[in-house]
Design an enzyme around this catalytic site. Structure first.
Site, PDB file in Angstrom:
ATOM      1  N   CYS A   1       0.862  -1.232   0.024  1.00  0.00           N
ATOM      2  CA  CYS A   1      -0.039  -0.043  -0.004  1.00  0.00           C
ATOM      3  C   CYS A   1       0.668   1.308  -0.077  1.00  0.00           C
ATOM      4  O   CYS A   1       0.341   2.361  -0.321  1.00  0.00           O
ATOM      5  CB  CYS A   1      -0.839  -0.052   1.344  1.00  0.00           C
ATOM      6  SG  CYS A   1      -2.100  -1.365   1.197  1.00  0.00           S
TER       7      CYS A   1
ATOM      8  N   HIS B   1      -2.915   7.139   3.888  1.00  0.00           N
ATOM      9  CA  HIS B   1      -3.602   5.869   3.515  1.00  0.00           C
ATOM     10  C   HIS B   1      -4.861   5.567   3.946  1.00  0.00           C
ATOM     11  O   HIS B   1      -5.319   6.186   4.991  1.00  0.00           O
ATOM     12  CB  HIS B   1      -2.619   4.950   3.708  1.00  0.00           C
ATOM     13  CG  HIS B   1      -2.795   3.444   3.410  1.00  0.00           C
ATOM     14  ND1 HIS B   1      -3.457   3.423   2.209  1.00  0.00           N
ATOM     15  CD2 HIS B   1      -3.152   2.203   4.016  1.00  0.00           C
ATOM     16  CE1 HIS B   1      -3.724   1.976   1.794  1.00  0.00           C
ATOM     17  NE2 HIS B   1      -3.581   1.403   3.052  1.00  0.00           N
TER      18      HIS B   1
ATOM     19  N   ASN C   1     -10.341   0.538   0.589  1.00  0.00           N
ATOM     20  CA  ASN C   1      -8.970   0.651   0.683  1.00  0.00           C
ATOM     21  C   ASN C   1      -8.274   0.296  -0.844  1.00  0.00           C
ATOM     22  O   ASN C   1      -8.482  -0.859  -1.190  1.00  0.00           O
ATOM     23  CB  ASN C   1      -8.314  -0.272   1.699  1.00  0.00           C
ATOM     24  CG  ASN C   1      -6.845  -0.305   1.730  1.00  0.00           C
ATOM     25  OD1 ASN C   1      -6.101   0.017   0.980  1.00  0.00           O
ATOM     26  ND2 ASN C   1      -6.294  -1.222   2.569  1.00  0.00           N
TER      27      ASN C   1
HETATM   28  N1  COA Z   1     -19.112  -8.784   8.333  1.00  0.00           N
HETATM   29  C1  COA Z   1     -19.527  -9.048   9.396  1.00  0.00           C
HETATM   30  N2  COA Z   1     -18.738  -9.591  10.574  1.00  0.00           N
HETATM   31  C2  COA Z   1     -17.679  -9.696  10.261  1.00  0.00           C
HETATM   32  C3  COA Z   1     -16.875  -9.376   9.086  1.00  0.00           C
HETATM   33  C4  COA Z   1     -17.880  -8.572   8.078  1.00  0.00           C
HETATM   34  N3  COA Z   1     -17.192  -8.258   6.852  1.00  0.00           N
HETATM   35  N4  COA Z   1     -15.488  -9.300   9.169  1.00  0.00           N
HETATM   36  C5  COA Z   1     -15.469  -9.952  10.355  1.00  0.00           C
HETATM   37  N5  COA Z   1     -16.617  -9.934  11.085  1.00  0.00           N
HETATM   38  C6  COA Z   1     -16.750 -10.440  12.431  1.00  0.00           C
HETATM   39  C7  COA Z   1     -15.666 -11.228  12.947  1.00  0.00           C
HETATM   40  O1  COA Z   1     -15.915 -12.543  12.469  1.00  0.00           O
HETATM   41  C8  COA Z   1     -16.021 -11.071  14.318  1.00  0.00           C
HETATM   42  O2  COA Z   1     -16.832 -11.946  14.784  1.00  0.00           O
HETATM   43  P1  COA Z   1     -16.777 -12.959  16.164  1.00  0.00           P
HETATM   44  O3  COA Z   1     -16.472 -11.813  17.071  1.00  0.00           O
HETATM   45  O4  COA Z   1     -17.823 -13.541  16.252  1.00  0.00           O
HETATM   46  O5  COA Z   1     -15.472 -13.568  16.036  1.00  0.00           O
HETATM   47  C9  COA Z   1     -16.436  -9.745  14.519  1.00  0.00           C
HETATM   48  O6  COA Z   1     -16.860  -9.401  13.302  1.00  0.00           O
HETATM   49  C10 COA Z   1     -15.436  -8.709  14.923  1.00  0.00           C
HETATM   50  O7  COA Z   1     -14.300  -8.706  14.342  1.00  0.00           O
HETATM   51  P2  COA Z   1     -12.888  -7.893  14.469  1.00  0.00           P
HETATM   52  O8  COA Z   1     -11.645  -8.448  13.833  1.00  0.00           O
HETATM   53  O9  COA Z   1     -12.918  -7.776  15.977  1.00  0.00           O
HETATM   54  O10 COA Z   1     -13.417  -6.629  13.866  1.00  0.00           O
HETATM   55  P3  COA Z   1     -12.722  -5.185  14.151  1.00  0.00           P
HETATM   56  O11 COA Z   1     -13.233  -3.976  14.968  1.00  0.00           O
HETATM   57  O12 COA Z   1     -11.070  -5.202  14.609  1.00  0.00           O
HETATM   58  O13 COA Z   1     -12.639  -4.811  12.459  1.00  0.00           O
HETATM   59  C11 COA Z   1     -11.075  -4.722  10.508  1.00  0.00           C
HETATM   60  C12 COA Z   1     -11.953  -5.636  11.705  1.00  0.00           C
HETATM   61  C13 COA Z   1     -10.418  -5.594   9.561  1.00  0.00           C
HETATM   62  C14 COA Z   1     -12.201  -3.684   9.778  1.00  0.00           C
HETATM   63  C15 COA Z   1      -9.946  -3.859  11.199  1.00  0.00           C
HETATM   64  O14 COA Z   1      -9.162  -4.661  12.032  1.00  0.00           O
HETATM   65  C16 COA Z   1      -9.199  -3.278  10.448  1.00  0.00           C
HETATM   66  O15 COA Z   1      -9.477  -2.326   9.682  1.00  0.00           O
HETATM   67  N6  COA Z   1      -7.995  -3.534  10.362  1.00  0.00           N
HETATM   68  C17 COA Z   1      -6.847  -3.068   9.558  1.00  0.00           C
HETATM   69  C18 COA Z   1      -6.946  -3.610   8.236  1.00  0.00           C
HETATM   70  C19 COA Z   1      -6.032  -2.901   7.264  1.00  0.00           C
HETATM   71  O16 COA Z   1      -5.830  -1.811   7.307  1.00  0.00           O
HETATM   72  N7  COA Z   1      -5.610  -3.682   6.281  1.00  0.00           N
HETATM   73  C20 COA Z   1      -5.105  -3.086   5.143  1.00  0.00           C
HETATM   74  C21 COA Z   1      -3.523  -3.153   5.421  1.00  0.00           C
HETATM   75  S1  COA Z   1      -3.294  -1.821   4.014  1.00  0.00           S
END
Ligand code: COA
Length: 379
Positions: A111, A249, A279
């Protein structure tokens, strides 16, 4: 002293829009979950290849700068998405533009590729290796997304943008860069199925599995972008008050808000596009920059801060001083061909191609080389 002024800019956004509701037709997800966790409402899906997206963006940037493609010295193609690995992608853009004398480099730091490319091109101009450069940030992630994984499929989108850099005696362009890599966290973001590790498998292009530890990446991203921003400001003898605009970003609205908070910069001075494009990896910063210019939010002499992070986990923050001109010198006639399918139809076609063998995808995409064959870190 020679500087590298940013004299041209242009974006190329594919027109087909994939909404959160489209995603919930085949994933167990919802608009409410995606908006509340990420800030994303929709993203784009491209009907053309990454070289074509890049060429249109670069043509627009060159017209904006009033620079003839035949006079381009260097093209840097920044991104993870390549139509093919051999030949490289920058050469495809060079050919399509008719930029026959341009050195053509693919640069992949995930990225952060556009920002690393901007730093690289700036250094090459400032040291006299080249007089000008086109730097592209592009991604075509829809083609290798694992559309069965709701943890990642909702997060990414396609797009491209480019800038033109030209040697200048004025103190402008990239004035400071902090580049780094939190390699200890490299396992937290991996796309299995692309690369030589998987070359002996009978896989179909686009059949991937994403290893993605969202919470770990989130924390590492906030820390790295904030620390790099603090360091680049210090390096340039500036403070948060000197920053007119942050062009970060765009991985998650909550990450952007946290980085702005740590930097002590209010959200009114931050460009946000994540709600409409998701993203786009390497394309996020240049697309946000172009949109800031189109909305007249970049003023003559503006100071811009560009923090980014991505797979690797690479990170950076750049301090950019804008020049006097904030309007294009010319317009390009370059356009994408019309799109004939909806974004959801295109995604469903890609999904239909994934796992055509009916075998366990996990086994299919196991690395050929065991993880232990990766050289151990040296203390
Ligand atoms: N829709 C519904 N539920 C979802 C889901 C979706 N698309 N994706 C995950 N879940 C669920 C998970 O399974 C989890 O369920 P559980 O509690 O029963 O296990 C729950 O939602 C919470 O997941 P969690 O991972 O704690 O959510 P979060 O608040 O951390 O958000 C991201 C997840 C990925 C949005 C966040 O962690 C993030 O943005 N991380 C950085 C990612 C990033 O920047 N990547 C790019 C790098 S360049």
């Amino acid at each position: 002293m020679t500087y590298a002024a940013i004299t041209g800019w242009g974006k190329c956004m594919p027109p087909a829009v994939l909404s959160n509701d489209d995603l919930s037709t085949f994933l167990d997800t919802s608009d409410e979950w995606i908006v509340s966790r990420t800030g994303m409402k929709e993203r784009r899906v491209s009907h053309v290849g990454a070289i074509e997206l890049s060429t249109v963006a670069a043509s627009r940037a060159l017209a904006c700068a009033g620079l003839d493609p035949a006079d381009v010295d260097l093209i840097i193609y920044g991104g993870v998405s390549n139509d093919e690995l051999v030949p490289n992608s920058a050469s495809g853009v060079q050919f399509a533009l008719g930029a026959t004398k341009a050195a053509s480099i693919d640069l992949n730091t995930a990225c952060t590729s556009f920002c690393y490319g901007l730093t690289t091109a700036t250094a090459m101009i400032r040291t006299g290796v080249v007089r000008n450069a086109v730097v592209i940030g592009v991604e075509l992630i829809s083609r290798y997304m694992d559309w069965s994984n709701r943890g990642v499929a909702v997060l990414f989108g396609d797009g491209a943008a480019a800038v033109v850099l030209q040697a200048s005696d004025n103190e402008e362009g990239v004035l400071g860069s902090v580049l780094g890599c939190d390699a200890e966290g490299r396992q937290t973001l991996r796309v299995r199925g692309m690369g030589c590790t998987y070359a002996l498998h009978d896989i179909t292009y686009g059949d991937t599995i994403w290893d993605f530890d969202g919470q770990s990446i989130f924390k590492r991203a906030v820390h790295a972008m904030s620390d790099a921003s603090r360091r680049v400001l210090e390096q340039c003898g500036k403070t948060a008050d000197d920053v007119d605009l942050v062009i970060p970003h765009q991985a998650n609205l909550r990450i952007i808000e946290s980085v702005a908070k740590y930097a002590g910069i209010p959200m009114e001075r931050v460009i946000v596009t994540v709600q409409k494009y998701g993203n786009m990896s390497a394309a996020t910063v240049p697309v946000a920059l172009v949109e800031a210019l189109e909305a007249s939010r970049v003023k003559p002499g503006s100071t811009l801060l560009m923090p980014a992070f991505g797979g690797g986990l690479t990170y950076c923050s750049l301090l950019v001083k804008w020049g006097e001109r904030v309007t294009p010198l010319g317009q390009s006639a370059a356009e994408l061909p019309p799109v004939t399918q909806t974004a959801l139809e295109m995604v469903n076609a890609i999904r239909a191609n994934q796992d055509p063998h009916g075998r366990s995808r996990d086994g299919l995409l196991a690395p050929v080389f065991a993880e232990s064959s990766t050289p151990a870190a040296v203390e």
